[in-house]
Design a protein around this motif. Structure first.
Motif, PDB file in Angstrom:
ATOM      1  N   UNK A 273     -59.068  54.681-130.041  1.00 26.70           N
ATOM      2  CA  UNK A 273     -60.066  53.750-129.529  1.00 26.70           C
ATOM      3  C   UNK A 273     -59.523  52.900-128.404  1.00 26.70           C
ATOM      4  N   UNK A 274     -58.257  52.478-128.512  1.00 26.91           N
ATOM      5  CA  UNK A 274     -57.627  51.699-127.450  1.00 26.91           C
ATOM      6  C   UNK A 274     -57.516  52.518-126.172  1.00 26.91           C
ATOM      7  N   UNK A 275     -57.123  53.776-126.291  1.00 24.65           N
ATOM      8  CA  UNK A 275     -57.000  54.636-125.108  1.00 24.65           C
ATOM      9  C   UNK A 275     -58.361  54.887-124.464  1.00 24.65           C
ATOM     10  N   UNK A 276     -59.399  55.006-125.306  1.00 23.73           N
ATOM     11  CA  UNK A 276     -60.731  55.236-124.760  1.00 23.73           C
ATOM     12  C   UNK A 276     -61.208  54.062-123.906  1.00 23.73           C
ATOM     13  N   UNK A 277     -60.686  52.859-124.176  1.00 24.47           N
ATOM     14  CA  UNK A 277     -61.086  51.672-123.410  1.00 24.47           C
ATOM     15  C   UNK A 277     -60.160  51.395-122.242  1.00 24.47           C
ATOM     16  N   UNK A 278     -59.203  52.284-121.975  1.00 26.07           N
ATOM     17  CA  UNK A 278     -58.296  52.086-120.838  1.00 26.07           C
ATOM     18  C   UNK A 278     -59.024  52.373-119.539  1.00 26.07           C
ATOM     19  N   UNK A 279     -58.523  51.786-118.451  1.00 27.40           N
ATOM     20  CA  UNK A 279     -59.197  51.919-117.166  1.00 27.40           C
ATOM     21  C   UNK A 279     -59.357  53.354-116.703  1.00 27.40           C
ATOM     22  N   UNK A 280     -58.313  54.173-116.862  1.00 26.72           N
ATOM     23  CA  UNK A 280     -58.373  55.546-116.367  1.00 26.72           C
ATOM     24  C   UNK A 280     -59.427  56.354-117.120  1.00 26.72           C
ATOM     25  N   UNK A 281     -59.475  56.202-118.442  1.00 26.73           N
ATOM     26  CA  UNK A 281     -60.458  56.939-119.244  1.00 26.73           C
ATOM     27  C   UNK A 281     -61.859  56.439-118.943  1.00 26.73           C
ATOM     28  N   UNK A 282     -62.010  55.130-118.728  1.00 29.81           N
ATOM     29  CA  UNK A 282     -63.320  54.589-118.352  1.00 29.81           C
ATOM     30  C   UNK A 282     -63.834  55.236-117.076  1.00 29.81           C
ATOM     31  N   UNK A 283     -62.922  55.406-116.132  1.00 29.59           N
ATOM     32  CA  UNK A 283     -63.316  55.979-114.846  1.00 29.59           C
ATOM     33  C   UNK A 283     -63.688  57.456-114.975  1.00 29.59           C
ATOM     34  N   UNK A 284     -62.976  58.164-115.814  1.00 28.40           N
ATOM     35  CA  UNK A 284     -63.229  59.590-115.970  1.00 28.40           C
ATOM     36  C   UNK A 284     -64.430  59.874-116.880  1.00 28.40           C
ATOM     37  N   UNK A 285     -64.629  59.018-117.868  1.00 29.45           N
ATOM     38  CA  UNK A 285     -65.730  59.226-118.817  1.00 29.45           C
ATOM     39  C   UNK A 285     -66.678  58.031-118.745  1.00 29.45           C
ATOM     40  N   UNK A 286     -67.218  57.827-117.563  1.00 33.20           N
ATOM     41  CA  UNK A 286     -67.996  56.609-117.314  1.00 33.20           C
ATOM     42  C   UNK A 286     -69.169  56.453-118.270  1.00 33.20           C
ATOM     43  N   UNK A 287     -69.771  57.535-118.682  1.00 31.53           N
ATOM     44  CA  UNK A 287     -70.960  57.453-119.525  1.00 31.53           C
ATOM     45  C   UNK A 287     -70.669  57.626-121.020  1.00 31.53           C
ATOM     46  N   UNK A 288     -69.390  57.919-121.349  1.00 36.55           N
ATOM     47  CA  UNK A 288     -69.085  58.257-122.750  1.00 36.55           C
ATOM     48  C   UNK A 288     -67.954  57.439-123.363  1.00 36.55           C
TER      49      UNK A 288
ATOM     50  N   UNK B 187     -56.248  40.758-129.271  1.00 40.13           N
ATOM     51  CA  UNK B 187     -56.325  40.937-130.724  1.00 40.13           C
ATOM     52  C   UNK B 187     -56.202  42.412-131.079  1.00 40.13           C
ATOM     53  N   UNK B 188     -56.823  43.304-130.269  1.00 37.77           N
ATOM     54  CA  UNK B 188     -56.726  44.735-130.536  1.00 37.77           C
ATOM     55  C   UNK B 188     -55.294  45.235-130.471  1.00 37.77           C
ATOM     56  N   UNK B 189     -54.550  44.779-129.435  1.00 39.01           N
ATOM     57  CA  UNK B 189     -53.150  45.190-129.303  1.00 39.01           C
ATOM     58  C   UNK B 189     -52.311  44.644-130.451  1.00 39.01           C
ATOM     59  N   UNK B 190     -52.582  43.367-130.836  1.00 40.17           N
ATOM     60  CA  UNK B 190     -51.858  42.761-131.948  1.00 40.17           C
ATOM     61  C   UNK B 190     -52.161  43.486-133.254  1.00 40.17           C
ATOM     62  N   UNK B 191     -53.410  43.820-133.460  1.00 32.04           N
ATOM     63  CA  UNK B 191     -53.825  44.519-134.667  1.00 32.04           C
ATOM     64  C   UNK B 191     -53.146  45.881-134.778  1.00 32.04           C
ATOM     65  N   UNK B 192     -53.107  46.608-133.675  1.00 31.74           N
ATOM     66  CA  UNK B 192     -52.457  47.918-133.669  1.00 31.74           C
ATOM     67  C   UNK B 192     -50.971  47.789-133.978  1.00 31.74           C
ATOM     68  N   UNK B 193     -50.322  46.800-133.372  1.00 31.74           N
ATOM     69  CA  UNK B 193     -48.884  46.603-133.605  1.00 31.74           C
ATOM     70  C   UNK B 193     -48.598  46.270-135.066  1.00 31.74           C
ATOM     71  N   UNK B 194     -49.377  45.332-135.614  1.00 29.39           N
ATOM     72  CA  UNK B 194     -49.179  44.956-137.010  1.00 29.39           C
ATOM     73  C   UNK B 194     -49.440  46.144-137.945  1.00 29.39           C
ATOM     74  N   UNK B 195     -50.465  46.914-137.628  1.00 26.54           N
ATOM     75  CA  UNK B 195     -50.792  48.065-138.472  1.00 26.54           C
ATOM     76  C   UNK B 195     -49.682  49.091-138.511  1.00 26.54           C
TER      77      UNK B 195
END
Length: 551
Positions: free
Chosen positions: A363-378, A452-460
């Motif tokens: 989910x974190x990778x899906x929200x990265x800038x590069x993926x946003x640009x490549x999958x603009x609608x998804x 918070x997302x990055x912190x949550x992933x690290x703690x997990x």
């Protein structure tokens, strides 16, 4: 005078008891009531009396039939002061006496109880009906038991003979087995035999059932303790645990309040007729307990969920999970089958790993800038879907821990896990109340949501490490410790893989959008406002990419 007579009577009694039954020759077929048998006994003891109301004979042979290749238990029970006895068999061999006069004729004296059990080894096939001749007596009389015999039944089932070649297949492991079954097959009101049994590998439990009690013999290939309990799982069950130390049996019933040794507490259940043997690396404990007490009840007719385990030391001690089993046993009919329980530790661990090590970083990778640009609608749907699955698996792991684990919140792993899940709930709530792009606090929301997302992933990911050691007992096997180290190594490798993916996505995005990468941002020491401007530029790039251009 009275004292002299008492001593004389006692002396006569001891002489008769010690002499009988050796004075009677092994000529069972000629023993008849009223017949003069020997002049070596005193007075009336020279002739045999009717023992039909005094002597009872039982056998564990199903249907009163002996079978070639099998052994059977013959139990002689007497009443009053009639104790010693002599047993002769017309065919086969008999053991269990204190003075043998040959393989078919044995004596049992001095007797110390009203019930004696002998082991009868069946003769070869075709021997026909086997007759048992039994005498019992006291200082005054000798009694002849009523006629007792076993007819010949079909031979015991034999495995087919197979000629093994050098390349033959490996041996087949047979499933756990129970003894001959049927309604009331295990009932023995005298509790003098073990007509029913259940076995699983090196573990075996035998029993006999009366109206109010049940007698067990539990055997396992160990030099330590063995235990048999009643319940669907360890925690909350009752179990009888025993060991043999220096020939002394220590057998008590316990309440299993937890997996630690300190949580195994003695209760007041009366355990009687305790004995034990330990030889050749095998321990056997024998005992009798009530069917029902104020603490627990063992069904005398229905199926009972049973648990069993064993340890390598005398005294209460922990055991690896491999030294245990579960079964469903009917103590009346003798029917039993092994039950396989779900390994909830594996379910919990797998659920949490899928949540924090797979779906959350996805989910974190899906929200990265590069993926946003490549999958603009998804990308947004991919982000939401991955985080939803991460939440579902985390919730599943939490429920399993709270439902099936002993004191799940008493460890650092459990406490940290609850805190992480609470943060996860806050993160989900934050995603639901996401402000519109034109909102004045949108930039602050994005910074907090990503942080918070990055912190949550690290703690997990860190808590997954803690989880690998949370379930280890005091005496875990070396192979189990090796498995734990393997899982830790694989988890480290997976984290390195995730880091590599994150670096690749960051560099691809930086090159595509003309933005500085993470290291450059750190070197430049950009403040919060500058980061917010970078986020706005990212949004602008993604927006224009929908139109086919990148600015």
């Amino acid at each position: 005078m009275a004292l002299t007579l008492t001593r004389a009577a006692l002396t006569a009694c001891l002489c008769v008891v010690s002499a009988f039954p050796g004075y009677y020759d092994c000529n069972g077929p000629s023993w008849t009531i009223g017949t003069f048998v020997t002049d070596r006994m005193e007075d009336s003891a020279r002739t045999l009396k009717d023992g039909s109301s005094i002597i009872t004979i039982t056998s564990d042979a199903t249907g009163g039939q002996w079978r070639a290749g099998m052994t059977h238990t013959i139990t002689v029970t007497t009443t009053g002061t009639v104790l010693p006895n002599k047993l002769q068999v017309s065919a086969g061999t008999i053991t269990g006496g204190t003075s043998d006069q040959g393989p078919t004729c044995i004596n049992k004296y001095p007797a110390q109880s009203l019930s004696h059990s002998y082991t009868f080894t069946s003769p070869p096939e075709g021997s026909g009906t086997v007759n048992f001749y039994i005498l019992a007596g006291n200082a005054d009389n000798v009694y002849l038991a009523p006629p007792f015999s076993l007819t010949e039944g079909p031979p015991a089932t034999r495995s087919p003979t197979t000629t093994m070649s050098p390349t033959a297949s490996p041996a087949i492991t047979l499933p756990p087995s129970a003894s001959t079954t049927g309604k009331d097959a295990c009932v023995d009101q005298a509790l003098s035999s073990f007509p029913c049994s259940y076995s699983d590998g090196g573990f075996k439990v035998e029993w006999s059932l009366s109206d109010t009690q049940i007698r067990f013999r539990v055997t396992q290939s160990t030099s330590g303790w063995v235990g048999l309990g009643y319940g669907s799982r360890m925690i909350g069950s009752y179990a009888t645990i025993g060991w043999c130390s220096g020939g002394t049996a220590t057998i008590e019933e316990y309440k299993l309040n937890g997996k630690s040794v300190g949580a195994v507490n003695t209760i007041s259940t009366p355990v009687s007729d305790r004995s034990c043997t330990e030889a050749g690396g095998t321990t056997a404990i024998t005992y009798t307990v009530p069917l029902s007490t104020s603490d627990r009840s063992i069904s005398p007719s229905g199926t009972v969920k049973a648990i069993y385990a064993w340890g390598s030391n005398d005294g209460k001690s922990s055991h690896p999970s491999s030294n245990s089993g579960k079964a469903e046993i009917n103590f009346n009919t003798g029917e039993g089958k092994k039950t396989e329980e779900t390994n909830w530790e594996v379910v919990h661990g797998a659920s949490m790993w899928l949540s924090f090590a797979l779906f959350m970083p996805t989910g974190l990778f899906m929200a990265s800038g590069y993926v946003k640009m490549k999958l603009v609608n998804f990308w947004f749907y991919g982000h939401i879907g991955a985080q939803f699955l991460a939440f579902v698996f985390a919730l599943t792991g939490l429920i399993v821990a709270l439902q099936y684990f002993e004191e799940p919140l008493e460890s650092s792993h459990g406490e940290f896990g609850i805190a992480i899940f609470a943060i996860f709930c806050v993160q989900i709530l934050g995603g639901i109340i996401r402000p519109k792009k034109e909102a004045s606090w949108r930039s602050k929301w994005e910074i907090s949501h990503k942080s918070i997302g990055a912190l949550l992933l690290t703690f997990g990911l860190i808590n997954v490490f803690l989880g690998f050691g949370a379930g280890e007992g005091e005496e875990e096997e070396e192979d189990e410790e090796g498995d734990g180290q393997l899982y830790v190594g694989l988890h480290v490798g997976w984290i390195i893989f995730l880091i590599i993916i994150a670096i690749i996505l960051n560099r691809l995005w930086s090159r595509q959008a003309g933005l500085p990468n993470a290291m450059e941002l750190k070197d430049e020491g950009l403040d919060q406002q500058s980061v917010s401007e970078m986020d706005n530029k990212e949004e602008s790039i993604v927006t224009h990419s929908k139109r086919g251009t990148v600015v």
